[in-house]
Design a protein around this motif. Structure first.
Motif, mmCIF file in Angstrom:
data_model
loop_
_atom_site.group_PDB
_atom_site.id
_atom_site.type_symbol
_atom_site.label_atom_id
_atom_site.label_comp_id
_atom_site.label_asym_id
_atom_site.label_seq_id
_atom_site.Cartn_x
_atom_site.Cartn_y
_atom_site.Cartn_z
ATOM 1 N N ASN A 117 0.854 -1.180 0.000
ATOM 2 C CA ASN A 117 0.000 0.000 0.000
ATOM 3 C C ASN A 117 0.892 1.233 0.000
ATOM 4 O O ASN A 117 1.772 1.364 0.847
ATOM 5 C CB ASN A 117 -0.896 0.009 1.243
ATOM 6 C CG ASN A 117 -1.749 1.252 1.283
ATOM 7 O OD1 ASN A 117 -2.437 1.581 0.327
ATOM 8 N ND2 ASN A 117 -1.709 1.967 2.393
ATOM 9 N N GLY A 126 -6.390 0.228 -7.490
ATOM 10 C CA GLY A 126 -7.205 0.910 -6.496
ATOM 11 C C GLY A 126 -7.382 2.382 -6.742
ATOM 12 O O GLY A 126 -7.781 3.126 -5.854
ATOM 13 N N ALA A 140 -5.511 2.847 -2.996
ATOM 14 C CA ALA A 140 -6.836 2.950 -2.362
ATOM 15 C C ALA A 140 -6.671 3.234 -0.873
ATOM 16 O O ALA A 140 -6.693 2.330 -0.047
ATOM 17 C CB ALA A 140 -7.603 1.659 -2.588
ATOM 18 N N ASN A 141 -6.453 4.496 -0.557
ATOM 19 C CA ASN A 141 -6.313 4.874 0.849
ATOM 20 C C ASN A 141 -6.681 6.341 1.031
ATOM 21 O O ASN A 141 -6.913 7.055 0.057
ATOM 22 C CB ASN A 141 -4.894 4.566 1.364
ATOM 23 C CG ASN A 141 -3.844 5.355 0.644
ATOM 24 O OD1 ASN A 141 -3.762 6.572 0.790
ATOM 25 N ND2 ASN A 141 -3.026 4.668 -0.156
ATOM 26 N N SER A 197 -0.933 -0.290 -4.030
ATOM 27 C CA SER A 197 -2.332 0.074 -3.920
ATOM 28 C C SER A 197 -2.401 1.567 -3.617
ATOM 29 O O SER A 197 -1.665 2.067 -2.765
ATOM 30 C CB SER A 197 -3.001 -0.704 -2.785
ATOM 31 O OG SER A 197 -4.302 -0.171 -2.563
#
Length: 107
Positions: free
Chosen positions: A36, A106, A78-79, A76
Motif C-alpha cells: 500500500n 485501487g 486505495a487509501n 495500492s
C-alpha cells in the motif's frame, strides 16, 4: 508505506537514499511484491508534509524509483491519502509510478 514527511526529505536530499534496503531481500525474489502506498508522489517544491497539518503529506517524485529499486511490483492507491495534494498530484503520482514501471491498483 509512506515515502513522505521525514523519509521524503531524505529522498530529496539524496536520490540514492534507500529506506527499503532492508526489505529488498524479500521483495526482490518474490513472485509479486504488492504494498500500500500511503502517500502521493508529487513535486511540491520540497514540501513533503503540509505546514499546518501533519496528516496531509506527499512523497517526492523520486519515491517511485525507490519503490522500483526495492523490487516492488504493484502499489495500492486505495487509501485516505490518495488526494492529499489534489487531482494534479494524484495524476502526477500515476505518471511517476508508470515511468518507474511500478504498477498500481485501487485508483
Amino acid at each position: 508505506m509512506s515515502l513522505a514527511r521525514e523519509c521524503g526529505q531524505e529522498i530529496l536530499k539524496n536520490p540514492e537514499y534507500d529506506p527499503l534496503a532492508a526489505l529488498s531481500r524479500w521483495f526482490g525474489p518474490s513472485d509479486l511484491a504488492f504494498v500500500n502506498l500511503e502517500s502521493q508522489l508529487s513535486e511540491q517544491g520540497g514540501v513533503t508534509q503540509h505546514p499546518l497539518n501533519r496528516l496531509v503529506f506527499t512523497g517526492p517524485p523520486g519515491g517511485a524509483e525507490v519503490l522500483a529499486r526495492a523490487g516492488i511490483d504493484v502499489v495500492s492507491l486505495a487509501n485516505n491519502h490518495a488526494w492529499d495534494y489534489g487531482r494534479a498530484a494524484f495524476l502526477e503520482t500515476l505518471e511517476r509510478l508508470t515511468a518507474a514501471k511500478v504498477r498500481f491498483a485501487g485508483a
